[in-house]
Design a protein around this motif. Structure first.
Motif, PDB file in Angstrom:
ATOM      1  N   LEU A 135      20.527   1.334  55.785  1.00 10.46           N
ATOM      2  CA  LEU A 135      19.524   2.287  56.242  1.00 10.46           C
ATOM      3  C   LEU A 135      20.053   2.981  57.491  1.00 10.46           C
ATOM      4  N   ARG A 136      20.204   4.293  57.422  1.00 12.25           N
ATOM      5  CA  ARG A 136      20.602   5.046  58.621  1.00 12.25           C
ATOM      6  C   ARG A 136      19.349   5.408  59.396  1.00 12.25           C
ATOM      7  N   ILE A 137      19.342   5.033  60.671  1.00 11.92           N
ATOM      8  CA  ILE A 137      18.206   5.347  61.532  1.00 11.92           C
ATOM      9  C   ILE A 137      18.604   6.431  62.527  1.00 11.92           C
ATOM     10  N   ALA A 138      17.616   7.171  62.985  1.00  9.63           N
ATOM     11  CA  ALA A 138      17.852   8.194  64.005  1.00  9.63           C
ATOM     12  C   ALA A 138      17.990   7.522  65.365  1.00  9.63           C
ATOM     13  N   CYS A 139      18.876   8.054  66.181  1.00  6.92           N
ATOM     14  CA  CYS A 139      19.005   7.549  67.553  1.00  6.92           C
ATOM     15  C   CYS A 139      19.391   8.709  68.462  1.00  6.92           C
ATOM     16  N   PRO A 140      19.075   8.626  69.746  1.00  8.85           N
ATOM     17  CA  PRO A 140      19.405   9.719  70.674  1.00  8.85           C
ATOM     18  C   PRO A 140      20.907   9.932  70.773  1.00  8.85           C
ATOM     19  N   ASN A 141      21.324  11.179  70.927  1.00 13.45           N
ATOM     20  CA  ASN A 141      22.737  11.526  71.114  1.00 13.45           C
ATOM     21  C   ASN A 141      22.973  12.088  72.506  1.00 13.45           C
ATOM     22  N   THR A 142      22.252  11.593  73.480  1.00 11.60           N
ATOM     23  CA  THR A 142      22.295  12.183  74.816  1.00 11.60           C
ATOM     24  C   THR A 142      23.606  11.950  75.546  1.00 11.60           C
ATOM     25  N   HIS A 143      24.418  10.989  75.088  1.00 18.62           N
ATOM     26  CA  HIS A 143      25.657  10.670  75.797  1.00 18.62           C
ATOM     27  C   HIS A 143      26.899  11.214  75.083  1.00 18.62           C
ATOM     28  N   SER A 144      26.735  12.103  74.108  1.00 13.58           N
ATOM     29  CA  SER A 144      27.886  12.604  73.367  1.00 13.58           C
ATOM     30  C   SER A 144      28.128  14.078  73.680  1.00 13.58           C
ATOM     31  N   LEU A 145      29.394  14.491  73.590  1.00 16.06           N
ATOM     32  CA  LEU A 145      29.722  15.896  73.829  1.00 16.06           C
ATOM     33  C   LEU A 145      29.356  16.763  72.631  1.00 16.06           C
ATOM     34  N   ILE A 146      29.294  16.167  71.434  1.00 18.68           N
ATOM     35  CA  ILE A 146      28.883  16.896  70.238  1.00 18.68           C
ATOM     36  C   ILE A 146      27.733  16.127  69.604  1.00 18.68           C
ATOM     37  N   PRO A 147      26.491  16.431  69.963  1.00 15.68           N
ATOM     38  CA  PRO A 147      25.344  15.715  69.380  1.00 15.68           C
ATOM     39  C   PRO A 147      25.260  15.967  67.875  1.00 15.68           C
ATOM     40  N   LEU A 148      24.929  14.909  67.129  1.00 17.20           N
ATOM     41  CA  LEU A 148      24.817  15.011  65.683  1.00 17.20           C
ATOM     42  C   LEU A 148      23.422  14.651  65.187  1.00 17.20           C
ATOM     43  N   GLU A 149      22.478  14.500  66.107  1.00 14.14           N
ATOM     44  CA  GLU A 149      21.141  14.082  65.703  1.00 14.14           C
ATOM     45  C   GLU A 149      20.390  15.244  65.056  1.00 14.14           C
ATOM     46  N   GLY A 150      19.365  14.906  64.296  1.00 15.43           N
ATOM     47  CA  GLY A 150      18.520  15.919  63.697  1.00 15.43           C
ATOM     48  C   GLY A 150      18.665  16.017  62.186  1.00 15.43           C
ATOM     49  N   LYS A 151      19.898  15.926  61.693  1.00 17.79           N
ATOM     50  CA  LYS A 151      20.100  16.104  60.253  1.00 17.79           C
ATOM     51  C   LYS A 151      19.777  14.837  59.472  1.00 17.79           C
ATOM     52  N   PHE A 152      20.184  13.672  59.985  1.00 18.85           N
ATOM     53  CA  PHE A 152      20.029  12.420  59.260  1.00 18.85           C
ATOM     54  C   PHE A 152      19.293  11.400  60.113  1.00 18.85           C
ATOM     55  N   GLY A 153      18.747  10.404  59.445  1.00 18.30           N
ATOM     56  CA  GLY A 153      18.207   9.248  60.155  1.00 18.30           C
ATOM     57  C   GLY A 153      16.718   9.060  60.006  1.00 18.30           C
ATOM     58  N   ALA A 154      16.304   7.851  59.571  1.00 20.79           N
ATOM     59  CA  ALA A 154      14.886   7.507  59.492  1.00 20.79           C
ATOM     60  C   ALA A 154      14.338   7.277  60.883  1.00 20.79           C
ATOM     61  N   SER A 155      13.108   7.659  61.099  1.00 18.89           N
ATOM     62  CA  SER A 155      12.464   7.460  62.398  1.00 18.89           C
ATOM     63  C   SER A 155      12.059   6.000  62.574  1.00 18.89           C
ATOM     64  N   GLN A 156      11.716   5.645  63.798  1.00 22.01           N
ATOM     65  CA  GLN A 156      11.241   4.284  64.059  1.00 22.01           C
ATOM     66  C   GLN A 156       9.962   3.982  63.273  1.00 22.01           C
ATOM     67  N   ALA A 157       9.158   4.988  63.022  1.00 24.40           N
ATOM     68  CA  ALA A 157       7.925   4.780  62.259  1.00 24.40           C
ATOM     69  C   ALA A 157       8.209   4.544  60.782  1.00 24.40           C
ATOM     70  N   GLU A 158       9.215   5.235  60.239  1.00 28.01           N
ATOM     71  CA  GLU A 158       9.528   5.131  58.820  1.00 28.01           C
ATOM     72  C   GLU A 158      10.380   3.913  58.484  1.00 28.01           C
ATOM     73  N   ALA A 159      11.202   3.498  59.415  1.00 29.96           N
ATOM     74  CA  ALA A 159      12.256   2.524  59.123  1.00 29.96           C
ATOM     75  C   ALA A 159      11.754   1.162  58.636  1.00 29.96           C
ATOM     76  N   PRO A 160      10.700   0.555  59.219  1.00 33.53           N
ATOM     77  CA  PRO A 160      10.301  -0.775  58.759  1.00 33.53           C
ATOM     78  C   PRO A 160       9.984  -0.837  57.269  1.00 33.53           C
ATOM     79  N   GLU A 161       9.242   0.124  56.762  1.00 28.99           N
ATOM     80  CA  GLU A 161       8.896   0.120  55.339  1.00 28.99           C
ATOM     81  C   GLU A 161      10.136   0.316  54.473  1.00 28.99           C
ATOM     82  N   LEU A 162      11.062   1.166  54.928  1.00 29.56           N
ATOM     83  CA  LEU A 162      12.285   1.387  54.173  1.00 29.56           C
ATOM     84  C   LEU A 162      13.150   0.133  54.142  1.00 29.56           C
TER      85      LEU A 162
END
Length: 395
Positions: A135-162
């Protein structure tokens, strides 16, 4: 493929009309050995970073035969490696690609980030009972020079059921994330792993594996040298988080394994004040310099030209007629550089060749192997560091 001791030696024998991709397989092999010696888990190579056969062969010879693949083309290429272990980690894939990966190439490890994608994997493998699902989860990309967040990743709300749903179908279950490309702050991984720990507790679902993804940085003039000793490893894989889950660890380095392993040798076709016009650029191997703000190391390699001249700041233009073919840099070069000179631009082993295209009819390269050291390296003393590395020991 011809082999030379350096770019300067190449130019003593040839004056190439086309840009030259200069491979250093020994640099990729050294980086691979470092990761294998110091990471306490399975090291997958992110095949998207560089698909040159010489680079793949060097990584395999060092011991990396597991690959993060995202398409059937990458699966076909990496399957040719002896004893290859393929992880189809694209969380949104065509059903036909999943089916072929499973049936024709023996892929048993798949990523997903939604109920629809999980159902697709199960359906296209006919409900197979030998799957490892991540299961790929969403996580902050605040420490990267090329942020990759937004396209992929289940949210914390969705992840438990998945997680619960996948646990019922998977032989092995994992969680994966991506902190963004060129993550130069070690805490990025620690913060994401703490998020994984909270998810495991809140869902009540045990997992068998945690894949901390890619994002491991390389060394560039515009970026502080990444920290690879105690401070990096203390934050990257905190003992209290992953050991308590009894899960195995995986990682997916791409840039950190291959950035140093390739450079490009280019010709200066014109000079206007502090602007140099080159025969390669943003639509070739230097995409990151134009669109991601990277400053690659550069040096003059024309024999007997300007080696003692003071340095000056230059901007670079590529050969196409598109005005966005512009590399702002600044790039530090001898002030005497002029039309007809050749430059070597380093650290393009990650994403350089794979992003190059044929716009305006350019994008054709010669290739050589160089045996000298990369222009910048994180692994000069890799052998000395191996015994002193601070990755947490396995339980």
């Amino acid at each position: 493929m011809d082999v030379f001791t350096s770019a300067s030696e190449l130019l003593r024998h040839h004056r190439p009309e086309r840009p030259v991709l200069a491979l250093r397989p020994h640099a990729a092999q050294r980086a691979a050995k470092w990761f294998l010696a110091n990471f306490p888990g399975r090291v997958l190579y992110a095949a998207k970073a560089n698909d040159a056969p010489q680079i793949i062969e060097a990584l395999a010879e060092a011991g990396i035969t597991a690959f993060d693949v995202a398409s059937l083309v990458e699966i076909q290429r990496m399957a040719a490696v002896k004893d290859a272990e393929l992880y189809f980690m694209n969380p949104v894939s065509r059903g036909a690609a999943i089916s072929r990966a499973y049936r024709e190439f023996g892929v048993r490890r798949f990523a997903f980030d939604s109920a629809d994608e999980l159902d697709k994997v199960i359906e296209e493998t006919d409900g197979a009972d030998d799957l490892t699902l991540f299961l790929r989860i969403a996580c902050p990309n605040t420490h990267s020079l090329i942020p990759l967040e937004g396209k992929f990743g289940a949210s914390q709300a969705e992840a438990p059921e998945l997680l619960l749903k996948a646990r019922q179908r998977a032989t092995r279950l994992g969680i994966t994330f991506h902190v963004g490309s060129q993550a130069v702050v070690p805490a990025a991984f620690g913060e994401a792993i703490r998020q994984v720990g909270q998810l495991i507790v809140s869902s009540g679902v045990l997992v068998d594996a945690i894949d901390i993804g890619g994002g491991f940085p390389s060394r560039y003039p515009h970026s502080e040298r990444p920290i690879w000793r105690a401070s990096w490893t203390r934050w990257c894989v905190p003992r209290t988080n992953w050991r308590s889950t009894l899960a195995s660890l995986l990682c997916e380095p791409g840039r950190a394994l291959v950035a140093e392993a390739e450079s490009v040798i280019v010709r200066v076709d014109a000079r206007r004040d502090n602007a140099l016009y080159l025969n390669d650029g943003a639509f070739g191997t230097l995409f990151d310099a134009a669109y991601s703000g990277f400053r690659f190391p550069a040096r003059l390699v024309t024999p007997s030209r300007g080696r003692t001249a003071p340095e000056a700041e230059f901007v670079l233009y590529g050969p196409t007629c598109d005005s966005s073919d512009y590399l702002p840099g600044p790039f530090m070069l001898p002030a005497s550089v002029t039309e007809g000179d050749y430059l070597e631009i380093g650290q393009i082993g990650a994403y350089g060749r794979v992003l190059a295209n044929r716009f305006n009819g350019f994008g054709v390269f010669d290739e050589v192997v160089l045996t000298d050291e990369p222009m910048l390296s994180m692994y000069e003393s890799a052998e000395d560091e191996t015994s002193q590395a601070a990755w947490p020991a396995r339980a």
